[in-house]
Structure formats: C-alpha cells, structure tokens
Design a protein around this motif. Structure first.
Motif, PDB file in Angstrom:
ATOM      1  N   ALA A 140       0.839  -1.366  -0.146  1.00 50.84           N
ATOM      2  CA  ALA A 140       0.462  -0.143   0.018  1.00 50.84           C
ATOM      3  C   ALA A 140       0.956   1.178   0.073  1.00 50.84           C
ATOM      4  N   PRO A 141       1.567   1.308  -1.034  1.00 49.56           N
ATOM      5  CA  PRO A 141       2.576   2.472  -0.921  1.00 49.56           C
ATOM      6  C   PRO A 141       2.082   3.925  -0.992  1.00 49.56           C
ATOM      7  N   ALA A 142       2.382   4.719   0.074  1.00 48.44           N
ATOM      8  CA  ALA A 142       1.964   6.190   0.126  1.00 48.44           C
ATOM      9  C   ALA A 142       2.913   7.097  -0.291  1.00 48.44           C
ATOM     10  N   TRP A 143       3.372   6.676  -1.507  1.00 48.81           N
ATOM     11  CA  TRP A 143       4.642   7.497  -2.043  1.00 48.81           C
ATOM     12  C   TRP A 143       3.959   8.936  -2.221  1.00 48.81           C
ATOM     13  N   ASP A 144       5.054   9.921  -1.995  1.00 50.84           N
ATOM     14  CA  ASP A 144       4.736  11.393  -2.054  1.00 50.84           C
ATOM     15  C   ASP A 144       3.658  11.651  -1.257  1.00 50.84           C
ATOM     16  N   LEU A 145       3.966  11.261   0.193  1.00 50.90           N
ATOM     17  CA  LEU A 145       3.010  11.178   1.160  1.00 50.90           C
ATOM     18  C   LEU A 145       2.360  12.563   1.699  1.00 50.90           C
ATOM     19  N   ALA A 146       3.238  13.535   1.505  1.00 48.07           N
ATOM     20  CA  ALA A 146       2.455  15.041   1.836  1.00 48.07           C
ATOM     21  C   ALA A 146       1.539  15.105   0.974  1.00 48.07           C
ATOM     22  N   GLU A 147       2.015  15.045  -0.454  1.00 50.35           N
ATOM     23  CA  GLU A 147       0.654  15.586  -1.511  1.00 50.35           C
ATOM     24  C   GLU A 147      -0.471  14.804  -1.379  1.00 50.35           C
ATOM     25  N   LEU A 148      -0.258  13.164  -1.065  1.00 53.28           N
ATOM     26  CA  LEU A 148      -1.195  12.308  -0.760  1.00 53.28           C
ATOM     27  C   LEU A 148      -2.238  12.893   0.391  1.00 53.28           C
ATOM     28  N   MET A 149      -1.553  13.243   1.337  1.00 50.01           N
ATOM     29  CA  MET A 149      -2.267  13.589   2.711  1.00 50.01           C
ATOM     30  C   MET A 149      -3.348  14.878   2.290  1.00 50.01           C
ATOM     31  N   TRP A 150      -2.453  15.878   1.861  1.00 48.00           N
ATOM     32  CA  TRP A 150      -3.273  17.293   1.411  1.00 48.00           C
ATOM     33  C   TRP A 150      -4.031  17.058   0.479  1.00 48.00           C
ATOM     34  N   GLU A 186       5.228  20.948   4.506  1.00 49.43           N
ATOM     35  CA  GLU A 186       6.439  21.451   3.847  1.00 49.43           C
ATOM     36  C   GLU A 186       7.510  20.637   3.558  1.00 49.43           C
ATOM     37  N   ASP A 187       7.864  19.960   4.584  1.00 49.47           N
ATOM     38  CA  ASP A 187       9.009  19.165   4.488  1.00 49.47           C
ATOM     39  C   ASP A 187       9.063  18.079   3.635  1.00 49.47           C
ATOM     40  N   GLY A 188       7.793  17.356   3.570  1.00 45.83           N
ATOM     41  CA  GLY A 188       7.229  16.262   2.720  1.00 45.83           C
ATOM     42  C   GLY A 188       7.473  16.426   1.339  1.00 45.83           C
ATOM     43  N   ARG A 189       7.071  17.762   0.942  1.00 46.06           N
ATOM     44  CA  ARG A 189       6.972  18.190  -0.368  1.00 46.06           C
ATOM     45  C   ARG A 189       8.512  18.303  -1.190  1.00 46.06           C
ATOM     46  N   ARG A 190       9.265  18.223  -0.275  1.00 48.86           N
ATOM     47  CA  ARG A 190      10.665  18.519  -0.640  1.00 48.86           C
ATOM     48  C   ARG A 190      11.277  16.706  -0.982  1.00 48.86           C
ATOM     49  N   HIS A 191      10.482  15.911  -0.677  1.00 49.45           N
ATOM     50  CA  HIS A 191      10.810  14.530  -1.009  1.00 49.45           C
ATOM     51  C   HIS A 191       9.916  13.850  -2.058  1.00 49.45           C
ATOM     52  N   ALA A 192       9.223  14.654  -2.969  1.00 47.81           N
ATOM     53  CA  ALA A 192       8.522  14.216  -3.762  1.00 47.81           C
ATOM     54  C   ALA A 192       9.326  13.477  -5.152  1.00 47.81           C
ATOM     55  N   PHE A 193       8.555  12.414  -5.465  1.00 44.67           N
ATOM     56  CA  PHE A 193       9.148  11.578  -6.591  1.00 44.67           C
ATOM     57  C   PHE A 193       8.244  11.915  -8.029  1.00 44.67           C
ATOM     58  N   ARG A 194       7.142  12.370  -7.881  1.00 47.29           N
ATOM     59  CA  ARG A 194       6.444  12.638  -9.204  1.00 47.29           C
ATOM     60  C   ARG A 194       7.353  13.954  -9.795  1.00 47.29           C
TER      61      ARG A 194
END
Length: 261
Positions: A140-150, A186-194
């Motif tokens: 259940a990969p929550a990749w790009d977690l911050a954007e998924l949450m937002w 904000e921190d999570g958005r710095r770790h995006a894969f998309r």
C-alpha cells in the motif's frame, strides 16, 4: 520474537538527537541476505506484519532488521515534531549501522515512501551501500506522502494547517487521532518523486488492496508511471483493504519477497 528487548541507537545531534529503538535478527550465515522493515504512519515495529515477517525470516535463516521512527513505538521524540526528513535520516542510520549483506527494503504505507527515499539517498551519497539493496517490496505505497495527505484533507483542515500550523486528523487506528503540521507537509513536499525521473535500478514489487481507502489503488498504480525504467510490478488484492494483514495477504507478501531472494 515479541519478547525480544529493543536496542537503541542515537540519530542526530544536539537538540535534534533522537533515541531510536531497533530489533535486529542476524542472518544465520554471516553476510547472508536480510530484510529491512519500514513501518507505516503511527504503527510500530511489533505490528502484525512485522511479527509475521520475523517468524518467516527466522525460519529461513534470513536477517530481519526493524525499528520505530522517532515519535513512534519505543523510540524517543514527539510525533508532532517529526518529519519525513527525520525518518529518512533514521532509516539511513539503521541501514548503514545495523544491516549486513544483501538487503530487501520492505515498506508499508508511509514506510513504502521512506523505502523509496532511502534507496534514492543511498544511490546519491553512498553507492556502495545502495548496491546491497536487491529490491523493494512495498505494501500500500503512500509515495509522495505529503501530497497524498494534502489531497485527502477537507478544506477546513487545510486552512487550519496553513493558518494555525496544525490539524488533528481522525484515525481508525488511533482514537486520539494524530497531528498533521504545516512543517510536516512542507518538509514532505521536498521529498517528492513525481516529476523527478528517479530510476530505482532494481525491482519494485507492490502489494495493493483494491478496497484501500487510505492509499487508493489508483495512487499505487501511478507509481509505475512515476518511476523511470520498467521496474514496478503491482499485485492487486481484489478484496484487500489498507492493512493487508490477513493470513492470505501475508502469504502474498512473503511470495513477493521470495521472488527477490
């Protein structure tokens, strides 16, 4: 396995030092293959899937390393003060200090995002360490977690995060809910894969429940288009939800890991 006492390492320094709880099961043969388990959000290293993997790996003489992120389980720190950057730093420390030989990164939900980040970090700064990673198995990969949450937050929650700095998200797994902070997003958005064009260079096997409401199946499927190369393969469970901890789910998880071994 559950009776084993955790050992601790310190990650970070000064006011950012965190005491991280770990459980290490060495491989039967020195330098033998092992798994590094990366927990989901608000989970811990003694979860159902982790304990099942501990037994499965022990029976096969495999190493099994697990730990709690800061703000989780037996580790120090407050959840609301932690960020993805912290958990990535902790994951790298555990990998480099406590694992030996070839490794498979196995991540659940948020842990799947951290697993991808860890591989990318190792490939960038420690290529010799990265070469020990045979592949990834993501549940259940929550990749790009911050954007998924937002994207899943109601408008009032986004407003509170932007204006107040935090919002308490209700959770089916924790009656108290958990705090999502502006700093975390904000921190999570710095770790995006998309859009990053990251090529993992090794297999990425995904186990995904079609009925998952926390990480929608469409989000998991999109990972195949986000990562460069033809490395992603998704196994979908038609009646599976987010946890995927039923005996039949665990059998599928073990089978995917077995492919990489």
């Amino acid at each position: 396995m559950g009776a084993q006492e955790p050992q601790f390492i310190t990650v970070g320094s000064g006011s950012r030092a965190r005491r991280i709880a770990t459980l290490v099961q060495p491989a039967a043969d020195p330098g033998g293959a092992g798994l590094l388990w990366l927990i989901g959000l608000k989970s811990d290293m003694r979860s159902t899937k982790a304990e099942a993997l501990a037994g499965w790996t022990s029976a096969r003489g495999l190493g099994f390393t697990r730990f709690d992120y800061s703000g989780h389980g037996s580790s120090g720190g407050a959840f609301e003060e932690a960020t993805i950057s912290d958990w990535l730093e902790e994951s790298q420390a555990v990998f480099e200090q406590l694992t030996r030989g070839p490794q498979i990164l196995v991540g659940s939900s948020t842990g799947a995002h951290v697993a991808l980040l860890l591989l990318r970090r190792l490939m960038e700064v420690a290529p010799e360490e990265a070469r020990r990673v045979r592949g990834l198995v993501l549940v259940a990969p929550a990749w790009d977690l911050a954007e998924l949450m937002w994207g899943q937050l109601p408008e009032e929650a986004r407003r509170d995060i932007a204006e107040i700095g935090q919002w308490v998200r209700p959770s089916a797994y924790d009656p108290a809910g958990y705090v999502i902070t502006r700093r975390f997003i904000e921190d999570g958005r710095r770790h995006a894969f998309r859009g990053a064009g990251f090529d993992p260079g090794r297999p990425v096997l995904v186990l995904q429940g079609v009925l998952d409401r926390d990480v929608p199946v469409a989000h998991a499927r999109a990972l195949a288009d986000v990562l460069a190369g033809d490395w992603v393969r998704i196994t979908e469970v038609p009646d599976g939800e987010h946890r995927l901890s039923r005996p039949e789910d665990l059998e599928k998880l073990h089978a995917l890991i077995g492919e990489l071994l």
